[in-house]
Design a protein around this motif. Structure first.
Motif, PDB file in Angstrom:
ATOM      1  N   LEU A 120       0.807  -1.215   0.000  1.00  0.00           N
ATOM      2  CA  LEU A 120       0.000   0.000   0.000  1.00  0.00           C
ATOM      3  C   LEU A 120       0.845   1.272   0.000  1.00  0.00           C
ATOM      4  CD1 LEU A 120      -2.815  -1.049   2.493  1.00  0.00           C
ATOM      5  CD2 LEU A 120      -2.942  -0.980   0.001  1.00  0.00           C
ATOM      6  N   SER A 121       1.979   1.247   0.652  1.00  0.00           N
ATOM      7  CA  SER A 121       2.811   2.450   0.742  1.00  0.00           C
ATOM      8  C   SER A 121       4.026   2.410  -0.183  1.00  0.00           C
ATOM      9  CB  SER A 121       3.270   2.664   2.192  1.00  0.00           C
ATOM     10  OG  SER A 121       3.989   1.541   2.662  1.00  0.00           O
ATOM     11  N   TRP A 122       4.067   1.446  -1.095  1.00  0.00           N
ATOM     12  CA  TRP A 122       5.219   1.297  -1.993  1.00  0.00           C
ATOM     13  C   TRP A 122       5.341   2.541  -2.877  1.00  0.00           C
ATOM     14  CZ3 TRP A 122       9.116  -1.923  -1.775  1.00  0.00           C
ATOM     15  CH2 TRP A 122       9.941  -2.105  -2.901  1.00  0.00           C
ATOM     16  N   PRO A 123       6.505   3.188  -2.909  1.00  0.00           N
ATOM     17  CA  PRO A 123       6.619   4.461  -3.630  1.00  0.00           C
ATOM     18  C   PRO A 123       7.143   4.354  -5.059  1.00  0.00           C
ATOM     19  CG  PRO A 123       8.539   4.163  -2.233  1.00  0.00           C
ATOM     20  CD  PRO A 123       7.677   2.935  -2.041  1.00  0.00           C
ATOM     21  N   HIS A 124       7.513   3.138  -5.481  1.00  0.00           N
ATOM     22  CA  HIS A 124       8.205   3.001  -6.763  1.00  0.00           C
ATOM     23  C   HIS A 124       7.279   2.407  -7.828  1.00  0.00           C
ATOM     24  CE1 HIS A 124      11.697   3.869  -4.373  1.00  0.00           C
ATOM     25  NE2 HIS A 124      11.537   2.773  -3.657  1.00  0.00           N
ATOM     26  N   PRO A 125       7.596   2.598  -9.102  1.00  0.00           N
ATOM     27  CA  PRO A 125       6.784   2.011 -10.174  1.00  0.00           C
ATOM     28  C   PRO A 125       6.788   0.482 -10.119  1.00  0.00           C
ATOM     29  CG  PRO A 125       8.243   3.716 -11.037  1.00  0.00           C
ATOM     30  CD  PRO A 125       8.676   3.449  -9.626  1.00  0.00           C
ATOM     31  N   LEU A 126       5.728  -0.123 -10.654  1.00  0.00           N
ATOM     32  CA  LEU A 126       5.605  -1.571 -10.761  1.00  0.00           C
ATOM     33  C   LEU A 126       5.444  -1.952 -12.225  1.00  0.00           C
ATOM     34  CD1 LEU A 126       3.127  -2.169  -7.801  1.00  0.00           C
ATOM     35  CD2 LEU A 126       5.591  -2.626  -7.803  1.00  0.00           C
ATOM     36  N   GLU A 127       5.499  -3.254 -12.484  1.00  0.00           N
ATOM     37  CA  GLU A 127       5.370  -3.730 -13.870  1.00  0.00           C
ATOM     38  C   GLU A 127       4.025  -3.356 -14.474  1.00  0.00           C
ATOM     39  OE1 GLU A 127       6.507  -7.906 -14.448  1.00  0.00           O
ATOM     40  OE2 GLU A 127       7.391  -7.835 -12.455  1.00  0.00           O
ATOM     41  N   ARG A 128       2.975  -3.367 -13.647  1.00  0.00           N
ATOM     42  CA  ARG A 128       1.642  -2.969 -14.079  1.00  0.00           C
ATOM     43  C   ARG A 128       0.965  -2.186 -12.966  1.00  0.00           C
ATOM     44  NH1 ARG A 128       2.151  -7.807 -16.906  1.00  0.00           N
ATOM     45  NH2 ARG A 128       1.430  -7.722 -19.060  1.00  0.00           N
ATOM     46  N   VAL A 129      -0.081  -1.475 -13.320  1.00  0.00           N
ATOM     47  CA  VAL A 129      -0.910  -0.808 -12.322  1.00  0.00           C
ATOM     48  C   VAL A 129      -1.825  -1.870 -11.710  1.00  0.00           C
ATOM     49  CG1 VAL A 129      -2.621   0.983 -11.891  1.00  0.00           C
ATOM     50  CG2 VAL A 129      -0.832   1.340 -13.622  1.00  0.00           C
ATOM     51  N   VAL A 130      -1.812  -1.987 -10.398  1.00  0.00           N
ATOM     52  CA  VAL A 130      -2.570  -3.026  -9.701  1.00  0.00           C
ATOM     53  C   VAL A 130      -3.921  -2.458  -9.265  1.00  0.00           C
ATOM     54  CG1 VAL A 130      -2.609  -4.641  -7.778  1.00  0.00           C
ATOM     55  CG2 VAL A 130      -0.434  -4.100  -8.920  1.00  0.00           C
ATOM     56  N   VAL A 131      -5.000  -3.082  -9.719  1.00  0.00           N
ATOM     57  CA  VAL A 131      -6.352  -2.737  -9.291  1.00  0.00           C
ATOM     58  C   VAL A 131      -6.757  -3.746  -8.226  1.00  0.00           C
ATOM     59  CG1 VAL A 131      -8.754  -2.421  -9.993  1.00  0.00           C
ATOM     60  CG2 VAL A 131      -6.901  -1.767 -11.548  1.00  0.00           C
ATOM     61  N   HIS A 132      -7.160  -3.259  -7.048  1.00  0.00           N
ATOM     62  CA  HIS A 132      -7.364  -4.160  -5.914  1.00  0.00           C
ATOM     63  C   HIS A 132      -8.470  -3.652  -5.002  1.00  0.00           C
ATOM     64  CE1 HIS A 132      -5.540  -1.540  -2.771  1.00  0.00           C
ATOM     65  NE2 HIS A 132      -4.917  -1.013  -3.823  1.00  0.00           N
ATOM     66  N   GLY A 133      -8.884  -4.559  -4.100  1.00  0.00           N
ATOM     67  CA  GLY A 133      -9.794  -4.221  -3.020  1.00  0.00           C
ATOM     68  C   GLY A 133      -9.102  -4.503  -1.705  1.00  0.00           C
ATOM     69  N   HIS A 134      -9.812  -5.193  -0.783  1.00  0.00           N
ATOM     70  CA  HIS A 134      -9.275  -5.752   0.461  1.00  0.00           C
ATOM     71  C   HIS A 134      -9.084  -4.733   1.576  1.00  0.00           C
ATOM     72  CE1 HIS A 134      -7.354  -8.637   3.053  1.00  0.00           C
ATOM     73  NE2 HIS A 134      -6.216  -7.968   3.067  1.00  0.00           N
ATOM     74  N   THR A 135      -8.462  -3.604   1.284  1.00  0.00           N
ATOM     75  CA  THR A 135      -8.225  -2.582   2.305  1.00  0.00           C
ATOM     76  C   THR A 135      -9.208  -1.441   2.098  1.00  0.00           C
ATOM     77  OG1 THR A 135      -5.869  -3.141   2.421  1.00  0.00           O
ATOM     78  CG2 THR A 135      -6.540  -0.995   3.292  1.00  0.00           C
ATOM     79  N   PRO A 136     -10.192  -1.292   3.004  1.00  0.00           N
ATOM     80  CA  PRO A 136     -11.233  -0.285   2.763  1.00  0.00           C
ATOM     81  C   PRO A 136     -10.727   1.138   2.954  1.00  0.00           C
ATOM     82  CG  PRO A 136     -11.586  -1.390   4.870  1.00  0.00           C
ATOM     83  CD  PRO A 136     -10.458  -2.107   4.198  1.00  0.00           C
TER      84      PRO A 136
END
Length: 227
Positions: A173-189
């Motif tokens: 959730l607090s990761w500041p760096h780019p990733l391979e893809r944009v992650v679409v997620h739920g779980h944490t309201p």
């Protein structure tokens, strides 16, 4: 209102991604209706409706949610994707383990009692359990990866662990760096959708009085629907 998205989809594809439902069957029905109305206003060549998991527990009508998910999708020609959430895993493991087990205790402590009440004495039908067993851990389209909870950002996408896809919060959730893809997620309201460079969180707490949210992705734009 549309805004620039952190990623893009192939031309002609629209994705509706729905956050954590948690037994809110009436809200799901209303959001499916909103998606159908949105599509009728402006259809595209292809469409996918992606549900991000946590269909059961805590809310009043988990049985109604799964009954709806077994029906045809809100858009007749859409691809329907059902991702697995940690609550589906807890439910399946508890029912397989049986009464008095640690797996059952964990499920009941996390909202399983409301799910059982929604089914009554007969309990969940096998068709609903088969639906949950058939869910998948992830789905990809364009620049996006769709999962329930997130990913371990320290690992390549190809080496992600099931536990993290279902349960992770930090350091994702607090990761500041780019990733391979944009992650679409739920779980944490959160009170509203969370839009970051590397992730879009759409669990807006429907079971706690917030809206049930759908993220709408098309080309390099995004917008939201809610019910």
């Amino acid at each position: 209102m549309s805004m620039l998205a952190p990623g893009s989809l192939p031309p002609g594809l629209r994705v509706y991604a729905i956050g954590d439902i948690h037994g809110c069957a009436a809200r799901l029905a209303a959001l499916h209706a909103a998606i159908a109305a949105d599509w009728d206003l402006s259809p595209t060549e292809r469409c996918a409706v992606v549900h991000l998991g946590d269909y059961v527990d805590r809310g009043p009508d988990s049985a109604g949610v799964l009954k709806r998910l077994m029906q045809p999708p809100p858009l007749p020609d859409a691809e329907t994707v059902l991702l697995r959430g940690n609550h589906e895993v807890m439910m399946l493991e508890a029912l397989a383990a049986g009464p008095g087990t640690a797996a059952e205790d964990l499920w009941l402590a996390n909202g399983g009692r409301t799910t059982l009440r929604s089914y009554g004495p007969a309990g969940p039908p096998e068709a609903h359990l088969a639906l949950l067993r058939a869910t998948t851990l992830s789905w990809q389209a364009g620049d996006y990866l769709f999962v329930h909870a997130g990913i371990d950002p320290r690992r390549p996408f190809s080496l992600q662990r099931e536990q993290d896809l279902l349960w992770i919060r930090e350091p994702f959730l607090s990761w500041p760096h780019p990733l391979e893809r944009v992650v679409v997620h739920g779980h944490t309201p959160s009170r509203a959708p969370e839009l970051r460079r590397h992730r879009i969180g759409i669990d807006t707490g429907a079971v706690a009085g917030g809206p049930l949210t759908a993220l709408v992705l098309e080309a390099d734009m995004l917008r939201f629907l809610s019910a």
